[in-house]
Design a protein around this motif. Structure first.
Motif, mmCIF file in Angstrom:
data_model
loop_
_atom_site.group_PDB
_atom_site.id
_atom_site.type_symbol
_atom_site.label_atom_id
_atom_site.label_comp_id
_atom_site.label_asym_id
_atom_site.label_seq_id
_atom_site.Cartn_x
_atom_site.Cartn_y
_atom_site.Cartn_z
ATOM 1 N N ASN A 271 0.826 -1.248 -0.099
ATOM 2 C CA ASN A 271 0.084 -0.094 0.088
ATOM 3 C C ASN A 271 0.830 1.156 -0.051
ATOM 4 N N ARG A 272 2.096 1.182 0.066
ATOM 5 C CA ARG A 272 3.095 2.389 0.039
ATOM 6 C C ARG A 272 2.964 3.224 -1.203
ATOM 7 N N GLU A 273 3.155 4.194 -1.406
ATOM 8 C CA GLU A 273 3.219 5.230 -2.515
ATOM 9 C C GLU A 273 4.662 6.117 -2.723
ATOM 10 N N PRO A 274 5.339 5.536 -3.695
ATOM 11 C CA PRO A 274 4.929 4.534 -4.701
ATOM 12 C C PRO A 274 5.029 3.218 -4.074
ATOM 13 N N PRO A 275 4.559 2.216 -4.528
ATOM 14 C CA PRO A 275 4.527 0.709 -4.127
ATOM 15 C C PRO A 275 5.870 0.391 -3.971
ATOM 16 N N MET A 276 6.367 -0.432 -2.897
ATOM 17 C CA MET A 276 7.478 -1.099 -2.474
ATOM 18 C C MET A 276 7.680 -2.402 -2.906
ATOM 19 N N LYS A 277 8.502 -2.896 -3.323
ATOM 20 C CA LYS A 277 8.601 -4.472 -3.649
ATOM 21 C C LYS A 277 8.612 -5.026 -2.502
ATOM 22 N N LEU A 278 7.986 -6.276 -2.506
ATOM 23 C CA LEU A 278 8.000 -7.088 -1.222
ATOM 24 C C LEU A 278 9.383 -7.713 -0.901
ATOM 25 N N GLN A 279 10.040 -8.031 -1.596
ATOM 26 C CA GLN A 279 11.382 -8.646 -1.409
ATOM 27 C C GLN A 279 11.225 -9.869 -0.319
ATOM 28 N N MET A 280 10.679 -10.603 -0.605
ATOM 29 C CA MET A 280 10.443 -11.647 0.268
ATOM 30 C C MET A 280 11.328 -13.184 -0.316
ATOM 31 N N ASP A 281 12.330 -13.258 0.489
ATOM 32 C CA ASP A 281 13.334 -14.278 0.108
ATOM 33 C C ASP A 281 12.390 -15.989 -0.204
ATOM 34 N N SER A 282 11.357 -15.823 0.702
ATOM 35 C CA SER A 282 10.745 -17.158 0.590
ATOM 36 C C SER A 282 10.039 -17.224 -0.755
ATOM 37 N N THR A 283 9.718 -16.092 -1.433
ATOM 38 C CA THR A 283 9.138 -16.289 -2.878
ATOM 39 C C THR A 283 10.264 -16.658 -3.728
ATOM 40 N N VAL A 284 11.422 -16.148 -3.574
ATOM 41 C CA VAL A 284 12.697 -16.623 -4.480
ATOM 42 C C VAL A 284 12.996 -17.945 -4.438
ATOM 43 N N MET A 285 12.942 -18.511 -3.095
ATOM 44 C CA MET A 285 13.112 -20.056 -2.960
ATOM 45 C C MET A 285 12.157 -20.827 -3.512
ATOM 46 N N TYR A 286 10.855 -20.337 -3.537
ATOM 47 C CA TYR A 286 9.660 -20.914 -4.391
ATOM 48 C C TYR A 286 10.013 -21.097 -5.794
ATOM 49 N N ALA A 287 10.444 -19.980 -6.570
ATOM 50 C CA ALA A 287 10.813 -19.824 -7.640
ATOM 51 C C ALA A 287 12.026 -20.807 -8.069
ATOM 52 N N LEU A 288 12.904 -21.086 -7.022
ATOM 53 C CA LEU A 288 14.093 -21.913 -7.434
ATOM 54 C C LEU A 288 13.833 -23.321 -7.048
ATOM 55 N N GLY A 289 12.465 -23.791 -6.561
ATOM 56 C CA GLY A 289 12.204 -25.114 -6.145
ATOM 57 C C GLY A 289 13.227 -25.393 -4.840
ATOM 58 N N LYS A 290 13.350 -24.397 -4.022
ATOM 59 C CA LYS A 290 14.027 -24.590 -2.643
ATOM 60 C C LYS A 290 13.213 -24.186 -1.754
ATOM 61 N N TYR A 291 13.660 -24.528 -0.442
ATOM 62 C CA TYR A 291 13.043 -24.069 0.873
ATOM 63 C C TYR A 291 14.083 -23.252 1.547
ATOM 64 N N GLY A 292 13.310 -22.122 2.146
ATOM 65 C CA GLY A 292 14.555 -21.116 3.133
ATOM 66 C C GLY A 292 13.943 -19.840 3.057
ATOM 67 N N THR A 293 14.670 -18.883 3.746
ATOM 68 C CA THR A 293 14.302 -17.458 3.995
ATOM 69 C C THR A 293 15.481 -16.341 3.776
ATOM 70 N N ARG A 294 16.495 -17.256 3.404
ATOM 71 C CA ARG A 294 17.827 -16.242 3.023
ATOM 72 C C ARG A 294 17.973 -16.659 1.402
ATOM 73 N N ALA A 295 17.837 -15.701 0.631
ATOM 74 C CA ALA A 295 18.296 -15.789 -0.647
ATOM 75 C C ALA A 295 19.640 -15.066 -0.985
ATOM 76 N N THR A 296 20.377 -15.603 -1.877
ATOM 77 C CA THR A 296 21.711 -14.701 -2.019
ATOM 78 C C THR A 296 21.379 -13.725 -3.229
ATOM 79 N N HIS A 297 22.346 -12.930 -3.315
ATOM 80 C CA HIS A 297 22.212 -11.579 -4.230
ATOM 81 C C HIS A 297 22.017 -12.249 -5.595
ATOM 82 N N GLU A 298 22.782 -13.202 -5.868
ATOM 83 C CA GLU A 298 22.461 -13.696 -7.266
ATOM 84 C C GLU A 298 20.963 -14.299 -7.400
ATOM 85 N N GLU A 299 20.554 -15.151 -6.584
ATOM 86 C CA GLU A 299 19.314 -15.635 -6.530
ATOM 87 C C GLU A 299 18.209 -14.750 -6.686
ATOM 88 N N THR A 300 18.245 -13.648 -6.207
ATOM 89 C CA THR A 300 17.269 -12.722 -6.217
ATOM 90 C C THR A 300 17.013 -12.125 -7.647
#
Length: 372
Positions: A271-300
């Motif tokens: 709801n922030r203006e302008p909208p702010m990216k969620l930047q949730m590591d768990s969503t990156v892990m899902y995209a990579l087929g992994k589990y976890g909440t700490r993504a590397t810079h390269e993974e993002t």
């Protein structure tokens, strides 16, 4: 002299009346002779074929029954809606009991006419009817118990079910594609997020479609309990979007008490203006087929539509199957202006929250120190 001669001599009674009187006498004699003849016939049967008559009467009054616990194993299924008489016929056909009548009598004697529960049971061949009734207790039903953990993804849920039930995972994958047969809510885009986590008991004969449908039913029940559709409208989101938020909360939270605050961080960023990216590591892990909440810079840098570092807004869909606590948190976020959170102590799963970037950096340093 007979009656006719006497009547003729006396001339006192008309011929028709005399005939009627004779018929009545014959009828009285017939009523007397009928039961006498029946007795004579029955006596003849008992006397001439008494042994066979005895067997017939004995079977009618005391049905055949085995004695003892029986031998071997027989799998018996009681289907929904079957009566004790239906079950009795099945048991007689499988030679579990000597006669259906013996089983129904034993059920009545045990007072269990309404206590035969659907399911699959292991019994024995040639056992007494009373023992068969005892072994059909609901505590003896064959069943497969499966724990589906909160936050488990659909793909891993299907694999877990396949392993527990011994059924091919391909059958579960095929069943998962039939949204209508599973009873998925109209707002769902697939089974991800809607296979409710819980401990389930399934009968051996349950099909993958039935198993998944039961899990979707549990989701629908939970959604109704927490008021998902009404709550989503109140927050200005669709029910499916709330499930997405709940799935992120489920994946990110280490403790139930932190879930409402994590949900607030998500909404504050959206709801922030302008909208702010969620930047949730768990969503990156899902995209990579992994589990976890700490993504590397390269993974993002992964361009997946589930990567909330790469795209604004919510990911394309749920990233896990949320439990009831996560759904409630998504519908009832805590009050606060936080924009960041960090699990600062991995050992205790404590999560801390920050409203400024400077506070967030300090929390990151704390995490790094606790991770050494």
């Amino acid at each position: 002299m007979n009656d006719l001669d006497l009547d003729t001599m006396l001339g006192s009674e008309p011929r028709g009346r005399r005939a009627a009187r004779r018929r009545r006498r014959r009828q009285r004699r017939g009523r007397f002779l009928a039961p006498l003849l029946a007795f004579i016939v029955l006596f003849g049967i008992v006397g001439g074929g008494g042994y066979y008559a005895y067997l017939w009467l004995s079977d009618a009054l005391v049905p055949k029954d085995y004695t003892g616990q029986g031998t071997g194993e027989v799998t018996v299924e009681i289907k929904p809606g079957e009566t004790a008489a239906d079950v009795a016929q099945t048991l007689e056909r499988l030679d579990v009991v000597a006669s259906a009548r013996a089983f129904t009598n034993a059920v009545t004697a045990a007072g269990k006419s309404d206590a035969l529960h659907p399911g699959t049971y292991t019994l024995r061949k040639r056992m007494s009817a009373a023992n068969a009734v005892a072994m059909l207790d609901s505590g003896n039903r064959l069943r497969t118990t499966v724990l589906i953990k909160e936050g488990l993804r659909a793909s891993d849920t299907l694999a877990t079910l396949a392993k527990a039930t011994g059924k091919p995972v391909k059958e579960f994958q095929a069943a998962a594609k039939d949204a209508e047969a599973l009873g998925l809510p109209q707002y769902a885009k697939g089974v991800e997020g809607y296979l409710f986590p819980a401990t389930y008991e399934f009968q051996p004969q349950a099909k993958p479609q039935q198993i998944l449908a039961r899990m979707v039913d549990r989701f629908n029940d939970a959604a109704q309990e927490v008021g998902l559709e009404a709550g989503a409208r109140k927050l200005g989101y669709t029910p499916h979007q709330i499930v997405i938020v709940a799935s992120i909360v489920q994946a990110e939270a280490g403790r139930h008490e932190d879930m409402p605050k994590i949900a607030r961080v998500i909404y504050n960023r959206l709801n922030r203006e302008p909208p702010m990216k969620l930047q949730m590591d768990s969503t990156v892990m899902y995209a990579l087929g992994k589990y976890g909440t700490r993504a590397t810079h390269e993974e993002t840098k992964n361009p997946s539509k589930y990567n909330t570092y790469y795209h604004h807004g919510l990911p394309a869909g749920p990233i896990a199957n949320p439990g009831e606590h996560a759904l409630e948190a998504a519908l009832n976020p805590a009050k606060g202006d936080w924009l960041w959170f960090v699990a600062t102590d991995p050992k205790s799963n404590v999560t801390e929250f920050a409203s400024t970037e400077a506070e967030f950096r300090r929390l990151e340093q704390k995490l790094n120190q606790n991770s050494q």
